[in-house]
Design a protein around this motif. Structure first.
Motif, PDB file in Angstrom:
ATOM      1  N   ASP A  91       0.870  -1.180   0.000  1.00 36.16           N
ATOM      2  CA  ASP A  91       0.000   0.000   0.000  1.00 36.16           C
ATOM      3  C   ASP A  91       0.903   1.226   0.000  1.00 36.16           C
ATOM      4  O   ASP A  91       1.491   1.575   1.021  1.00 36.16           O
ATOM      5  CB  ASP A  91      -0.907  -0.030   1.237  1.00 36.16           C
ATOM      6  CG  ASP A  91      -1.872   1.147   1.311  1.00 36.16           C
ATOM      7  OD1 ASP A  91      -1.876   1.987   0.388  1.00 36.16           O
ATOM      8  OD2 ASP A  91      -2.624   1.227   2.298  1.00 36.16           O
TER       9      ASP A  91
ATOM     10  N   GLY B 238       1.630   5.387  -1.300  1.00 42.82           N
ATOM     11  CA  GLY B 238       1.175   6.668  -1.823  1.00 42.82           C
ATOM     12  C   GLY B 238      -0.131   7.152  -1.237  1.00 42.82           C
ATOM     13  O   GLY B 238      -0.699   6.568  -0.303  1.00 42.82           O
ATOM     14  N   THR B 239      -0.601   8.254  -1.812  1.00 45.06           N
ATOM     15  CA  THR B 239      -1.857   8.872  -1.409  1.00 45.06           C
ATOM     16  C   THR B 239      -2.664   9.182  -2.665  1.00 45.06           C
ATOM     17  O   THR B 239      -2.198   8.979  -3.776  1.00 45.06           O
ATOM     18  CB  THR B 239      -1.603  10.172  -0.622  1.00 45.06           C
ATOM     19  OG1 THR B 239      -0.845  11.078  -1.452  1.00 45.06           O
ATOM     20  CG2 THR B 239      -0.837   9.907   0.663  1.00 45.06           C
ATOM     21  N   GLY B 240      -3.865   9.678  -2.482  1.00 46.23           N
ATOM     22  CA  GLY B 240      -4.710   9.976  -3.625  1.00 46.23           C
ATOM     23  C   GLY B 240      -5.746   8.906  -3.854  1.00 46.23           C
ATOM     24  O   GLY B 240      -5.979   8.041  -3.004  1.00 46.23           O
TER      25      GLY B 240
ATOM     26  N   TYR C  37      -1.388   8.629  -7.613  1.00 47.19           N
ATOM     27  CA  TYR C  37      -2.401   7.698  -7.114  1.00 47.19           C
ATOM     28  C   TYR C  37      -1.860   6.898  -5.928  1.00 47.19           C
ATOM     29  O   TYR C  37      -0.653   6.740  -5.765  1.00 47.19           O
ATOM     30  CB  TYR C  37      -2.843   6.744  -8.218  1.00 47.19           C
ATOM     31  CG  TYR C  37      -3.638   7.423  -9.314  1.00 47.19           C
ATOM     32  CD1 TYR C  37      -5.025   7.497  -9.253  1.00 47.19           C
ATOM     33  CD2 TYR C  37      -2.990   7.998 -10.405  1.00 47.19           C
ATOM     34  CE1 TYR C  37      -5.754   8.122 -10.254  1.00 47.19           C
ATOM     35  CE2 TYR C  37      -3.708   8.634 -11.414  1.00 47.19           C
ATOM     36  CZ  TYR C  37      -5.089   8.695 -11.329  1.00 47.19           C
ATOM     37  OH  TYR C  37      -5.804   9.338 -12.311  1.00 47.19           O
ATOM     38  N   ARG C  38      -2.767   6.408  -5.119  1.00 44.13           N
ATOM     39  CA  ARG C  38      -2.436   5.432  -4.087  1.00 44.13           C
ATOM     40  C   ARG C  38      -2.553   4.055  -4.724  1.00 44.13           C
ATOM     41  O   ARG C  38      -3.593   3.732  -5.322  1.00 44.13           O
ATOM     42  CB  ARG C  38      -3.407   5.565  -2.915  1.00 44.13           C
ATOM     43  CG  ARG C  38      -3.191   4.565  -1.786  1.00 44.13           C
ATOM     44  CD  ARG C  38      -4.266   4.750  -0.718  1.00 44.13           C
ATOM     45  NE  ARG C  38      -4.155   3.770   0.351  1.00 44.13           N
ATOM     46  CZ  ARG C  38      -5.050   3.656   1.346  1.00 44.13           C
ATOM     47  NH1 ARG C  38      -6.095   4.469   1.397  1.00 44.13           N
ATOM     48  NH2 ARG C  38      -4.884   2.718   2.278  1.00 44.13           N
TER      49      ARG C  38
ATOM     50  N   PRO D 164      -7.339   5.577  -4.716  1.00 44.35           N
ATOM     51  CA  PRO D 164      -6.704   4.253  -4.690  1.00 44.35           C
ATOM     52  C   PRO D 164      -6.950   3.438  -5.952  1.00 44.35           C
ATOM     53  O   PRO D 164      -8.057   3.433  -6.499  1.00 44.35           O
ATOM     54  CB  PRO D 164      -7.345   3.578  -3.474  1.00 44.35           C
ATOM     55  CG  PRO D 164      -8.657   4.267  -3.291  1.00 44.35           C
ATOM     56  CD  PRO D 164      -8.487   5.668  -3.792  1.00 44.35           C
TER      57      PRO D 164
END
Length: 274
Positions: free
Chosen positions: A16, A18-20, A48-49, A22
């Motif tokens: 899992d 990153g952020t943003g 993106y996540r 999914p």
């Protein structure tokens, strides 16, 4: 390692990053979340996540001897999405993973899902039946089972040739890609891999596809020797409510690796622009 534990005690490994918004990646048989390395880095750098799990019995997840069926795979995916509290997610499934995504949406609905992508995916059903005359005969899947139960290491090395279209005249063979496939396969459990052949070949996803109410991109190479396009993508696109069908002339089952730049760019464009 990051893991969740399912109701039956199975540990599901996941990455899992990153952020943003999914993007959740479901891999093919008999691989692991590492098969999505290229896509995960690409979309991570696009903001993106990115999340990829190892299906039960595969990769770094528990080497299960039970629960190796599509309903349980879908429930495991639901448990992961709920544990991570994912919302507005984009679910991308390749091959068997495409069946997992379809069954997840058919069984658990789209309340956490914005879009879906099926790449070289097994739905609606791979097996030849009276209702599915264009499918593959049971002998094909019996042969796969025999290979898994016999000399699995040799069988996994050999299957990379048609998987990536490397058996075609003039193919540019990457031994690194072949070895990466083999390594992923050999990390998993033989019992789970054996059982999964039935799951990916005999499960009928017709009703799941009809229930999917989010925009769905169907990507498939027309020289796919593992999941022939005529009995899969072409039929799935007719069953989905909001389909976009993209056919890749001459590309193989493993096109996410052999033609990652093309696949990634098209996937990003569809996510951003529909």
């Amino acid at each position: 390692m990051s893991t969740i534990k399912t109701e039956d005690g199975t540990e599901i490994y996941y990455k899992d990053w990153g952020t943003g918004q999914p993007i959740v990646f479901s891999h093919g048989w008999p691989l692991s979340g590492d098969d999505w390395d290229n896509q995960m880095l690409f979309f991570l750098h696009k903001g993106y996540r990115v999340i990829a799990h190892d299906r039960r019995g595969h990769g770094r997840s528990s080497q299960t001897w039970t629960g190796n069926d599509m309903d349980t795979y879908a429930d495991d995916l639901a448990a992961l999405t709920e544990s991570l509290n994912l919302k507005d997610a984009i679910h991308v499934g390749h091959s068997t993973g495409g069946g997992e995504v379809a069954r997840y949406l058919g069984r658990h609905g789209s309340k956490r899902v914005a879009r879906a992508v099926l790449i070289g995916a097994v739905p609606p059903i791979m097996l030849k039946t009276a209702a599915n005359p264009g499918g593959l005969p049971i002998d094909v899947f019996d042969g796969i089972r025999a290979g898994v139960a016999g000399n699995r290491a040799e069988f996994y090395r050999d299957i990379t040739m048609p998987f990536y279209g490397y058996n075609r005249p003039g193919a540019n063979i990457s031994e690194g890609i072949r070895q990466h496939w083999w390594l992923q396969g050999m990390m998993g459990g033989v019992k789970a891999h054996y059982d999964c052949v039935k799951a990916f070949s005999e499960t009928d996803f017709t009703e799941d596809l009809k229930k999917i109410d989010v925009p769905t991109l169907v990507m498939h190479g027309d020289d796919d020797q593992i999941v022939p396009i005529g009995a899969s993508a072409m039929l799935s696109a007719k069953l989905l409510k909001k389909p976009t069908l993209k056919v890749y002339p001459g590309l193989p089952h493993g096109m996410c690796a052999t033609h990652s730049d093309l696949v990634n760019a098209d996937l990003l464009a569809w996510i951003q622009n529909g």
